[in-house]
Design a protein around this motif. Structure first.
Motif, PDB file in Angstrom:
ATOM      1  N   ALA A 145       0.848  -1.193   0.000  1.00  0.00           N
ATOM      2  CA  ALA A 145       0.000   0.000   0.000  1.00  0.00           C
ATOM      3  C   ALA A 145       0.882   1.241   0.000  1.00  0.00           C
ATOM      4  N   VAL A 146       0.256   2.386  -0.235  1.00  0.00           N
ATOM      5  CA  VAL A 146       0.986   3.651  -0.315  1.00  0.00           C
ATOM      6  C   VAL A 146       0.311   4.673   0.592  1.00  0.00           C
ATOM      7  N   GLN A 147       1.115   5.351   1.395  1.00  0.00           N
ATOM      8  CA  GLN A 147       0.628   6.422   2.264  1.00  0.00           C
ATOM      9  C   GLN A 147       1.203   7.757   1.824  1.00  0.00           C
ATOM     10  N   ASP A 148       0.410   8.827   1.997  1.00  0.00           N
ATOM     11  CA  ASP A 148       0.903  10.167   1.695  1.00  0.00           C
ATOM     12  C   ASP A 148       1.627  10.739   2.902  1.00  0.00           C
ATOM     13  N   SER A 149       2.036  12.006   2.820  1.00  0.00           N
ATOM     14  CA  SER A 149       2.805  12.633   3.894  1.00  0.00           C
ATOM     15  C   SER A 149       2.001  12.797   5.173  1.00  0.00           C
ATOM     16  N   SER A 150       0.668  12.694   5.071  1.00  0.00           N
ATOM     17  CA  SER A 150      -0.190  12.794   6.254  1.00  0.00           C
ATOM     18  C   SER A 150      -0.421  11.441   6.907  1.00  0.00           C
ATOM     19  N   GLY A 151       0.099  10.381   6.302  1.00  0.00           N
ATOM     20  CA  GLY A 151      -0.074   9.052   6.856  1.00  0.00           C
ATOM     21  C   GLY A 151      -1.351   8.366   6.432  1.00  0.00           C
ATOM     22  N   ASP A 152      -2.034   8.915   5.429  1.00  0.00           N
ATOM     23  CA  ASP A 152      -3.270   8.313   4.933  1.00  0.00           C
ATOM     24  C   ASP A 152      -2.973   7.401   3.753  1.00  0.00           C
ATOM     25  N   PHE A 153      -3.632   6.256   3.723  1.00  0.00           N
ATOM     26  CA  PHE A 153      -3.518   5.383   2.552  1.00  0.00           C
ATOM     27  C   PHE A 153      -4.216   6.048   1.369  1.00  0.00           C
ATOM     28  N   VAL A 154      -3.598   5.961   0.202  1.00  0.00           N
ATOM     29  CA  VAL A 154      -4.138   6.655  -0.970  1.00  0.00           C
ATOM     30  C   VAL A 154      -4.639   5.643  -1.995  1.00  0.00           C
ATOM     31  N   PRO A 155      -5.672   6.019  -2.765  1.00  0.00           N
ATOM     32  CA  PRO A 155      -6.137   5.157  -3.861  1.00  0.00           C
ATOM     33  C   PRO A 155      -5.195   5.259  -5.045  1.00  0.00           C
ATOM     34  N   ALA A 156      -5.417   4.430  -6.044  1.00  0.00           N
ATOM     35  CA  ALA A 156      -4.528   4.374  -7.215  1.00  0.00           C
ATOM     36  C   ALA A 156      -4.432   5.718  -7.917  1.00  0.00           C
ATOM     37  N   SER A 157      -5.540   6.454  -7.978  1.00  0.00           N
ATOM     38  CA  SER A 157      -5.554   7.719  -8.718  1.00  0.00           C
ATOM     39  C   SER A 157      -4.663   8.782  -8.092  1.00  0.00           C
ATOM     40  N   GLU A 158      -4.302   8.601  -6.821  1.00  0.00           N
ATOM     41  CA  GLU A 158      -3.494   9.609  -6.123  1.00  0.00           C
ATOM     42  C   GLU A 158      -2.069   9.144  -5.853  1.00  0.00           C
ATOM     43  N   ALA A 159      -1.763   7.903  -6.152  1.00  0.00           N
ATOM     44  CA  ALA A 159      -0.426   7.360  -5.871  1.00  0.00           C
ATOM     45  C   ALA A 159       0.528   7.674  -7.010  1.00  0.00           C
ATOM     46  N   VAL A 160       0.756   8.956  -7.251  1.00  0.00           N
ATOM     47  CA  VAL A 160       1.574   9.396  -8.383  1.00  0.00           C
ATOM     48  C   VAL A 160       2.714  10.274  -7.873  1.00  0.00           C
ATOM     49  N   LEU A 161       3.938   9.829  -8.094  1.00  0.00           N
ATOM     50  CA  LEU A 161       5.113  10.619  -7.712  1.00  0.00           C
ATOM     51  C   LEU A 161       5.345  11.741  -8.718  1.00  0.00           C
ATOM     52  N   ASN A 162       5.667  12.917  -8.211  1.00  0.00           N
ATOM     53  CA  ASN A 162       6.089  14.025  -9.066  1.00  0.00           C
ATOM     54  C   ASN A 162       7.106  14.858  -8.313  1.00  0.00           C
ATOM     55  N   ASP A 163       7.398  16.050  -8.810  1.00  0.00           N
ATOM     56  CA  ASP A 163       8.428  16.879  -8.187  1.00  0.00           C
ATOM     57  C   ASP A 163       8.066  17.290  -6.766  1.00  0.00           C
ATOM     58  N   GLU A 164       6.787  17.325  -6.437  1.00  0.00           N
ATOM     59  CA  GLU A 164       6.353  17.810  -5.133  1.00  0.00           C
ATOM     60  C   GLU A 164       5.885  16.700  -4.196  1.00  0.00           C
ATOM     61  N   GLU A 165       5.499  15.556  -4.734  1.00  0.00           N
ATOM     62  CA  GLU A 165       4.919  14.500  -3.921  1.00  0.00           C
ATOM     63  C   GLU A 165       5.941  13.418  -3.579  1.00  0.00           C
ATOM     64  N   ARG A 166       5.939  13.052  -2.296  1.00  0.00           N
ATOM     65  CA  ARG A 166       6.710  11.895  -1.842  1.00  0.00           C
ATOM     66  C   ARG A 166       5.759  10.985  -1.075  1.00  0.00           C
ATOM     67  N   PHE A 167       6.000   9.696  -1.157  1.00  0.00           N
ATOM     68  CA  PHE A 167       5.107   8.739  -0.526  1.00  0.00           C
ATOM     69  C   PHE A 167       5.902   7.716   0.280  1.00  0.00           C
ATOM     70  N   THR A 168       5.150   6.952   1.065  1.00  0.00           N
ATOM     71  CA  THR A 168       5.730   5.832   1.807  1.00  0.00           C
ATOM     72  C   THR A 168       5.060   4.549   1.345  1.00  0.00           C
ATOM     73  N   VAL A 169       5.866   3.618   0.879  1.00  0.00           N
ATOM     74  CA  VAL A 169       5.352   2.301   0.508  1.00  0.00           C
ATOM     75  C   VAL A 169       5.309   1.457   1.779  1.00  0.00           C
ATOM     76  N   VAL A 170       4.148   0.886   2.053  1.00  0.00           N
ATOM     77  CA  VAL A 170       3.928   0.188   3.319  1.00  0.00           C
ATOM     78  C   VAL A 170       3.682  -1.302   3.054  1.00  0.00           C
ATOM     79  N   PHE A 171       4.341  -2.142   3.851  1.00  0.00           N
ATOM     80  CA  PHE A 171       4.187  -3.585   3.749  1.00  0.00           C
ATOM     81  C   PHE A 171       3.666  -4.145   5.068  1.00  0.00           C
ATOM     82  N   ASN A 172       2.835  -5.139   4.959  1.00  0.00           N
ATOM     83  CA  ASN A 172       2.362  -5.870   6.130  1.00  0.00           C
ATOM     84  C   ASN A 172       3.398  -6.941   6.459  1.00  0.00           C
ATOM     85  N   PRO A 173       4.073  -6.856   7.619  1.00  0.00           N
ATOM     86  CA  PRO A 173       5.141  -7.820   7.923  1.00  0.00           C
ATOM     87  C   PRO A 173       4.646  -9.237   8.168  1.00  0.00           C
TER      88      PRO A 173
END
Length: 225
Positions: A145-173
């Motif tokens: 899954a992917v979280q934004d800078s606020s810690g919210d999981f994002v849908p596919a339409s928002e999981a897009v890296l660009n010059d301003e956006e950074r994300f965290t890829v999250v794995f279930n251990p």
């Protein structure tokens, strides 16, 4: 009154006609050859441009890893609650759709090709008309899954890296290959290691090694992997 054509004149006329026929044939062959060469040159140019673009994408459309941490679930049992990998677009890259990326993971419990998950999962809530994950434990086997800078999981339409956006890829251990699988009660934890190959939609690959410390000190702490 009448002129008679001698044999010499007739032969010369036949030779001239034969030469003309050969000349026309040579022109036709040259025209066909020129057409083939032009078509071949056009094909090679198109192929070279496509290859050049692919090569450029492999360099520029790359996902950079900025951090890799684990969140301790239970220090007494040595288990993690989350595996978190910070990602950003490489310098000069265009937009990169993380929902179309794949992650080839090798861990304590084998190898898996992980794909984006963020919608239509069980144990989720509905936000803004879309079903989204709410907890890392909701991430199923074979997914990330992917979280934004606020810690919210994002849908596919928002999981897009660009010059301003950074994300965290999250794995279930608990999911393979980190753990034994959902509901297995076997988690990635102390002294465990895993390798990830993050493959962008263009095919550019970024490799990262994850290695948990030998000892966790307290519940909820973030440890560098």
């Amino acid at each position: 009154m009448f002129e008679f054509i001698t044999n010499d004149d007739s032969d010369r006329g036949q030779v001239g006609i034969g030469t003309l026929i050969v000349f026309i044939a040579m022109v036709l062959v040259a025209a066909i050859a020129a057409g083939v060469l032009i078509n071949t040159a056009g094909f090679l140019q198109s192929q070279a441009e496509a290859t050049g673009q692919e090569s450029t994408d492999l360099v520029s459309e790359r996902i950079d890893v900025t951090s890799s941490v684990g969140i301790v679930n239970n220090s007494s049992t040595g288990n993690l609650a989350e595996i978190r990998v910070g990602v950003a677009g490489a310098a000069g890259s265009n937009q990169i759709d993380l929902s179309s990326a794949t992650i080839q993971a090798v861990g304590p419990n084998g190898q898996e090709n992980l794909i984006f998950t963020g919608t239509n999962q069980t144990n989720t809530t509905v936000e803004s008309g879309a079903t989204v994950l709410t907890n890392t434990s909701d991430i199923p086997d074979g997914g990330f899954a992917v979280q934004d800078s606020s810690g919210d999981f994002v849908p596919a339409s928002e999981a897009v890296l660009n010059d301003e956006e950074r994300f965290t890829v999250v794995f279930n251990p608990e999911t393979a290959p980190f753990g034994g699988g959902v509901d297995s009660n076997e988690y990635f934890g102390e002294s465990d290691s895993s390798s990830l190959d993050i493959v962008s939609p263009s095919g550019a690959t970024t490799s990262v090694e994850l290695r948990a410390p030998d000892l966790f000190n307290e519940d909820g702490e973030a440890v560098r992997l």
